[in-house]
Scaffold this motif. Structure first.
Motif, mmCIF file in Angstrom:
data_model
loop_
_atom_site.group_PDB
_atom_site.id
_atom_site.type_symbol
_atom_site.label_atom_id
_atom_site.label_comp_id
_atom_site.label_asym_id
_atom_site.label_seq_id
_atom_site.Cartn_x
_atom_site.Cartn_y
_atom_site.Cartn_z
ATOM 1 N N GLY A 91 44.561 36.377 26.987
ATOM 2 C CA GLY A 91 45.024 34.998 26.922
ATOM 3 C C GLY A 91 46.166 34.695 27.868
ATOM 4 O O GLY A 91 46.494 33.523 28.084
ATOM 5 N N LYS A 92 46.773 35.702 28.454
ATOM 6 C CA LYS A 92 47.892 35.477 29.372
ATOM 7 C C LYS A 92 47.363 35.235 30.784
ATOM 8 O O LYS A 92 46.244 35.634 31.125
ATOM 9 N N THR A 93 48.172 34.585 31.596
ATOM 10 C CA THR A 93 47.738 34.220 32.951
ATOM 11 C C THR A 93 48.438 35.078 33.994
ATOM 12 O O THR A 93 49.532 35.598 33.782
ATOM 13 N N LEU A 94 47.766 35.204 35.120
ATOM 14 C CA LEU A 94 48.321 35.910 36.276
ATOM 15 C C LEU A 94 47.694 35.335 37.529
ATOM 16 O O LEU A 94 46.711 34.584 37.476
ATOM 17 N N LYS A 95 48.259 35.706 38.686
ATOM 18 C CA LYS A 95 47.730 35.250 39.974
ATOM 19 C C LYS A 95 47.312 36.451 40.809
ATOM 20 O O LYS A 95 47.985 37.477 40.806
ATOM 21 N N LYS A 102 43.051 33.603 33.735
ATOM 22 C CA LYS A 102 43.409 34.010 32.375
ATOM 23 C C LYS A 102 42.753 35.351 32.057
ATOM 24 O O LYS A 102 41.563 35.555 32.337
ATOM 25 N N VAL A 103 43.521 36.247 31.462
ATOM 26 C CA VAL A 103 42.976 37.544 31.042
ATOM 27 C C VAL A 103 42.092 37.318 29.825
ATOM 28 O O VAL A 103 42.562 36.869 28.773
ATOM 29 N N ALA A 104 40.793 37.639 29.996
ATOM 30 C CA ALA A 104 39.837 37.376 28.911
ATOM 31 C C ALA A 104 39.340 38.661 28.262
ATOM 32 O O ALA A 104 38.588 38.608 27.279
ATOM 33 N N GLY A 105 39.728 39.812 28.785
ATOM 34 C CA GLY A 105 39.266 41.053 28.184
ATOM 35 C C GLY A 105 39.846 42.274 28.869
ATOM 36 O O GLY A 105 40.349 42.203 29.995
ATOM 37 N N ILE A 106 39.785 43.398 28.154
ATOM 38 C CA ILE A 106 40.254 44.685 28.675
ATOM 39 C C ILE A 106 39.109 45.684 28.561
ATOM 40 O O ILE A 106 38.468 45.789 27.502
ATOM 41 N N TYR A 107 38.845 46.396 29.648
ATOM 42 C CA TYR A 107 37.789 47.408 29.625
ATOM 43 C C TYR A 107 38.392 48.796 29.837
ATOM 44 O O TYR A 107 39.460 48.960 30.420
ATOM 45 N N LYS A 108 37.689 49.791 29.337
ATOM 46 C CA LYS A 108 38.118 51.181 29.497
ATOM 47 C C LYS A 108 38.040 51.567 30.970
ATOM 48 O O LYS A 108 37.105 51.184 31.661
ATOM 49 N N ALA A 135 32.800 37.192 29.694
ATOM 50 C CA ALA A 135 33.971 36.382 30.038
ATOM 51 C C ALA A 135 33.934 35.868 31.463
ATOM 52 O O ALA A 135 34.478 34.796 31.757
ATOM 53 N N LEU A 136 33.288 36.592 32.375
ATOM 54 C CA LEU A 136 33.292 36.193 33.787
ATOM 55 C C LEU A 136 32.455 34.940 34.048
ATOM 56 O O LEU A 136 32.483 34.400 35.151
ATOM 57 N N LYS A 137 31.708 34.498 33.060
ATOM 58 C CA LYS A 137 30.968 33.247 33.243
ATOM 59 C C LYS A 137 31.923 32.069 33.395
ATOM 60 O O LYS A 137 31.546 31.022 33.917
ATOM 61 N N ASP A 138 33.133 32.256 32.931
ATOM 62 C CA ASP A 138 34.194 31.278 33.147
ATOM 63 C C ASP A 138 34.950 31.688 34.408
ATOM 64 O O ASP A 138 35.618 32.732 34.431
ATOM 65 N N PRO A 139 34.847 30.930 35.506
ATOM 66 C CA PRO A 139 35.475 31.323 36.771
ATOM 67 C C PRO A 139 36.990 31.496 36.695
ATOM 68 O O PRO A 139 37.576 32.173 37.549
ATOM 69 N N SER A 140 37.602 30.928 35.696
ATOM 70 C CA SER A 140 39.063 31.032 35.581
ATOM 71 C C SER A 140 39.484 32.246 34.762
ATOM 72 O O SER A 140 40.663 32.400 34.435
ATOM 73 N N SER A 141 38.534 33.115 34.426
ATOM 74 C CA SER A 141 38.831 34.292 33.610
ATOM 75 C C SER A 141 38.812 35.558 34.455
ATOM 76 O O SER A 141 38.213 35.602 35.538
ATOM 77 N N ILE A 142 39.437 36.588 33.922
ATOM 78 C CA ILE A 142 39.494 37.882 34.601
ATOM 79 C C ILE A 142 39.475 38.986 33.552
ATOM 80 O O ILE A 142 39.991 38.821 32.441
ATOM 81 N N LEU A 143 38.836 40.105 33.901
ATOM 82 C CA LEU A 143 38.858 41.299 33.056
ATOM 83 C C LEU A 143 39.738 42.341 33.738
ATOM 84 O O LEU A 143 39.677 42.502 34.962
ATOM 85 N N ILE A 144 40.552 43.053 32.971
ATOM 86 C CA ILE A 144 41.420 44.071 33.559
ATOM 87 C C ILE A 144 41.201 45.402 32.837
ATOM 88 O O ILE A 144 40.747 45.446 31.687
ATOM 89 N N SER A 145 41.499 46.492 33.531
ATOM 90 C CA SER A 145 41.329 47.821 32.953
ATOM 91 C C SER A 145 42.476 48.133 31.998
ATOM 92 O O SER A 145 43.529 47.477 32.024
ATOM 93 N N ALA A 146 42.291 49.150 31.173
ATOM 94 C CA ALA A 146 43.327 49.532 30.209
ATOM 95 C C ALA A 146 44.602 49.971 30.919
ATOM 96 O O ALA A 146 45.709 49.638 30.498
ATOM 97 N N SER A 147 44.453 50.720 32.018
ATOM 98 C CA SER A 147 45.650 51.175 32.742
ATOM 99 C C SER A 147 46.352 50.004 33.409
ATOM 100 O O SER A 147 47.592 49.962 33.454
ATOM 101 N N ALA A 148 45.584 49.030 33.925
ATOM 102 C CA ALA A 148 46.205 47.835 34.515
ATOM 103 C C ALA A 148 46.925 47.020 33.448
ATOM 104 O O ALA A 148 48.004 46.467 33.692
ATOM 105 N N ALA A 149 46.348 46.956 32.264
ATOM 106 C CA ALA A 149 46.986 46.214 31.171
ATOM 107 C C ALA A 149 48.346 46.827 30.837
ATOM 108 O O ALA A 149 49.327 46.110 30.611
ATOM 109 N N ARG A 150 48.401 48.166 30.810
ATOM 110 C CA ARG A 150 49.681 48.829 30.521
ATOM 111 C C ARG A 150 50.685 48.576 31.637
ATOM 112 O O ARG A 150 51.869 48.344 31.396
#
Length: 794
Positions: free
Chosen positions: A164-168, A176-182, A139-154
């Motif tokens: 798919g949701k956006t943040l700053k 845009k949130v493109a994925g969640i990692y453990k 997902a990071l190949k798209d500069p407008s994407s971001i990966l977040i951790s499971a605890s950050a997602a909560r």
């Protein structure tokens, strides 16, 4: 046969009374300490091992020559990554840059939260094998994407699906949130990494970086490398050694930058360098606590040995009868080993309970997230081995000693243990207190070193000083208005803006010249850039000249030096001298006392103070004496938010930030102190048991002495002097050992305390008092007993 062994062992345990209790209690404490230390060691030694590419990943770092010494820098210039890919790509499977790794403000709709994260190149998820719960590693190949951790997602989105949701992030464009990692493991370099954003998005948003005149000059990138399977770290290091040297300008070539790879296996435990050579790091604490755990367990085993052999005359008849009935010595040895195994097993069960109950407290002190791995089969196998080894260690000497009795002497009643039989016990007691005194001396020295550094003059006043991170330039743009409103709150005495807080130097640079400087000398001075009122806000101590002033417009081209800079430049009369910085002349208008801006254990670095003409990173405020902190913060926050509404308001008291610099040493000191107390307790339990046994054994002798006129003091002296002599002998051995070890430990600190005589005197006196108190209970009890009862059978 084995059933009979354990039946007899259990009967002997019940008959043992106080001796059995002391054996199990001391073994339980010793095993608990060993288990806690084993958990801590496992956590330290498995740091980062959860990564699949653990043995192939390294960080590219560099040695540079500065100020007459070789320094090791963990950051590199950003063009280096492309240089290594282009000209050294055959050795590397992947290279990943990381920047701006730290705390950031995350904005999701109207919600603002702080999260730890950074900007990485797109290969990061593959290199560090992110365990994706949703989305793709690519997902990071798209500069407008971001990966977040499971605890950050909560934390950010509660129970909603964030993909798919956006943040700053801070003031950056929305992503845009493109994925969640453990979440990464707690014992990982990436622990608490809440998000992974794109390096490209950060690079494109920083025009100053793209337009920089010499991109090889600033070192701000963390560069990770994964070497190919057939390449060693050493071979790759030799090839890339001069990759930066070939690219930098003539001025920077004087620094002789030499690149090398620091393997992931050494990031945590081998992170310290001196003169460009790895001198270890936290590995010294691993070795220290390994030794402590072994010694504390040994102390508990010594108690078992001593109390078992002290009761030899009581067991002698049993041994004689068994041998007469045909028992082999090997069978007797197994019998006595079964007794030690039974006690070790009972102690292990108790120690499990102790560890389970104390683990939350231990985790808080050690700042860990350890747990007992009850579901791990290897853990239980290790536990069985641990019990057997403890039983073998504790039971070996008693088994060999008791099984050696001659049945003829025993059954004739002519067997006596004699004076020589007590010598091994005396040696073991001396060993116990040698270890205990060593630990006491070491613990006192660690605490003294921490207090010595804490009490070091810091060159400014930390009291009532706080810093507020500035997320944007809005406060800088209205700084005078912000300052005026803060002063009007009635709780703020002074306000300044700075590039760095007083607890760190965030900028260092070369390019300085001064009269008499060697043209071949490479320098790297700390630069503290701040507003006019910085000196009066932090209350720095002027040694000569003056501070920056509004009355002197030319101060924009002036500098103030600290004492270390004046000494390094060898300026006998620094005031009104001119130094140059990349060719720009700067007038020295003042000299200030060295401020402790970095490590409180190290020498002060040469620092140049200049005036700020761009947005600072922090606001520094001094509260009025007596102002309530909560009241002051409540009045300060609205002012900051008025001028910087998008900012998440945070503040840090300088006293607290300074105290954090002692975190590692204080944790080690607390742990060492706890283990030392337990070691002394185990030793005292053993001595108490021996004293009880000796008092019982010499009961009739004491009765006779009392009838003949011996006083309570005489009887106390009779039972105590032997142990006092043993403690004195232990101190004679422990003093030089501890002095040698702690002298070596203190050498790692430039600013260090001395090994004063009173430390050894206090440890010796403390051990002596402890032994006297321990022995006195039974000695006085025996001394005041009615002699008629002890002599009645005569």
């Amino acid at each position: 046969m084995f059933k009979n062994y354990f039946q007899v062992a259990f009967r002997n345990f019940r008959k043992g009374g106080l001796s059995s209790f002391i054996n199990v209690a001391s073994l339980s404490i010793g095993m608990s300490v060993a288990m806690l230390i084993a958990l801590w060691l496992y956590d330290e030694l498995t740091y980062n091992k959860q990564f699949k590419n653990y043995d192939r990943i390294a960080q590219v770092i560099q040695n540079v020559s500065n100020n007459g010494e070789v320094q090791t820098w963990w950051s590199v210039p950003y063009p280096l990554a492309n240089e290594l890919r282009t000209n050294y790509g055959a050795d590397f499977k992947s290279l990943v840059m990381a920047v701006n790794w730290g705390d950031h403000m995350m904005t999701i709709g109207d919600k603002r939260l702080k999260a730890t994260g950074g900007y990485f190149e797109s290969e990061m998820p593959d290199m560090f094998t992110l365990d994706m719960l949703q989305g793709s590693r690519n997902a990071l190949k798209d500069p407008s994407s971001i990966l977040i951790s499971a605890s950050a997602a909560r934390a950010f989105f509660n129970n909603e699906n964030p993909v798919g949701k956006t943040l700053k992030i801070d003031q950056m464009p929305p992503v845009k949130v493109a994925g969640i990692y453990k979440d990464f493991a707690a014992n990982s370099t990436f622990a608490n990494l809440g998000f992974v954003a794109s390096w490209k998005s950060w690079y494109h948003a920083n025009n100053d970086l793209k337009d920089t005149e010499d991109p090889w000059r600033p070192n701000f990138v963390t560069l990770f490398a994964q070497v190919n399977d057939n390449v060693s770290f050493g071979a790759a290091s030799l090839k890339i050694k001069d990759a930066k040297l070939k690219k930098v300008n003539e001025q920077l070539q004087k620094k002789k930058p030499a690149l090398f790879l620091q393997p992931m296996s050494k990031w945590h435990l081998h992170s310290e360098f001196k003169e460009g050579v790895n001198i270890g790091g936290a590995i010294k604490y691993v070795r220290m606590f390994s030794a402590i755990g072994l010694f504390v367990l040994l102390l508990a085993c010594i108690n078992f040995m001593n109390l078992s052999t002290a009761r030899s005359q009581r067991r002698a008849r049993e041994v004689g009868v068994r041998k007469t009935m045909g028992s082999l010595r090997s069978q007797l040895i197994l019998q006595f080993f079964s007794e030690s195994a039974l006690m070790a097993a009972m102690a292990f069960v108790i120690s499990l309970l102790i560890v389970w109950l104390s683990l939350p407290f231990f985790n808080r002190v050690a700042e860990k997230q350890m747990h007992l791995p009850f579901t791990n089969a290897w853990c239980w196998l290790a536990a069985i081995v641990f019990v057997l080894v403890t039983a073998l260690l504790a039971g070996s000497y008693p088994a060999l000693y008791l099984s050696s009795f001659k049945p003829v002497k025993v059954l004739k009643g002519t067997f006596k243990a004699g004076r020589l039989a007590a010598i091994p016990r005396k040696i073991l007691v001396a060993v116990q207190f040698t270890v205990s005194v060593c630990l006491i001396i070491c613990t006192i020295t660690v605490y003294r070193q921490i207090q010595y550094a804490k009490n070091r003059p810091v060159g400014y006043s930390r009291a009532n000083l706080l810093t507020i991170p500035l997320a944007s330039g809005k406060v800088h743009d209205h700084f005078e208005a912000v300052k005026a409103e803060l002063l009007q709150t009635g709780t703020v005495a002074a306000v300044a803006e700075s590039e760095s807080p007083t607890t760190g130097i965030w900028n260092s640079t070369s390019g300085f010249s001064w009269p008499g400087k060697d043209p071949n000398l490479s320098t790297d001075f700390g630069v503290m850039t701040s507003s006019l009122d910085f000196g009066s806000t932090v209350n720095w101590q002027l040694q000569a000249g003056r501070s920056f002033s509004r009355d002197f417009p030319t101060d924009s081209s002036a500098v103030i030096l600290n004492e270390a800079a004046v000494k390094y430049m060898n300026l006998s009369k620094p005031l009104n001298q001119f130094i140059t910085w990349w060719g720009k002349p700067l007038k020295v208008i003042g000299v200030v006392k060295n401020m402790v801006l970095e490590s409180p254990y190290g020498e002060a670095k040469p620092v140049v103070y200049t005036l700020l003409n761009y947005p600072g990173n922090v606001a520094i405020l001094r509260l009025k004496p007596g102002a309530a902190a909560s009241e002051a913060i409540a009045k300060i926050e609205p002012v900051i938010k008025k001028y910087s509404p998008d900012q998440l308001f945070e503040y840090k008291f300088v006293d607290d930030e300074y105290a954090r610099k002692f975190g590692d040493e204080e944790r080690i000191g607390k742990l060492a102190g706890i283990f030392t107390l337990l070691a002394v307790l185990i030793s005292c339990l053993g001595v108490f048991g021996l004293t009880t046994f000796v008092a019982e054994q010499r009961k009739k002798e004491i009765g006779v002495r009392k009838v003949l006129g011996a006083s309570i003091l005489d009887v106390w002296n009779l039972l105590s002097k032997e142990f006092v002599v043993l403690v004195a002998a232990a101190f004679v051995i422990a003093g030089p050992l501890a002095a040698w070890f702690m002298h070596d430990w203190l050498q790692q600190y430039t600013y260090r305390a001395s090994l004063s005589w009173w430390i050894f005197a206090a440890a010796g006196a403390g051990a002596l008092c402890i032994i006297i108190i321990t022995v006195s209970f039974q000695a006085i009890k025996a001394a005041v007993a009615n002699p008629v009862k002890s002599l009645r059978t005569e």
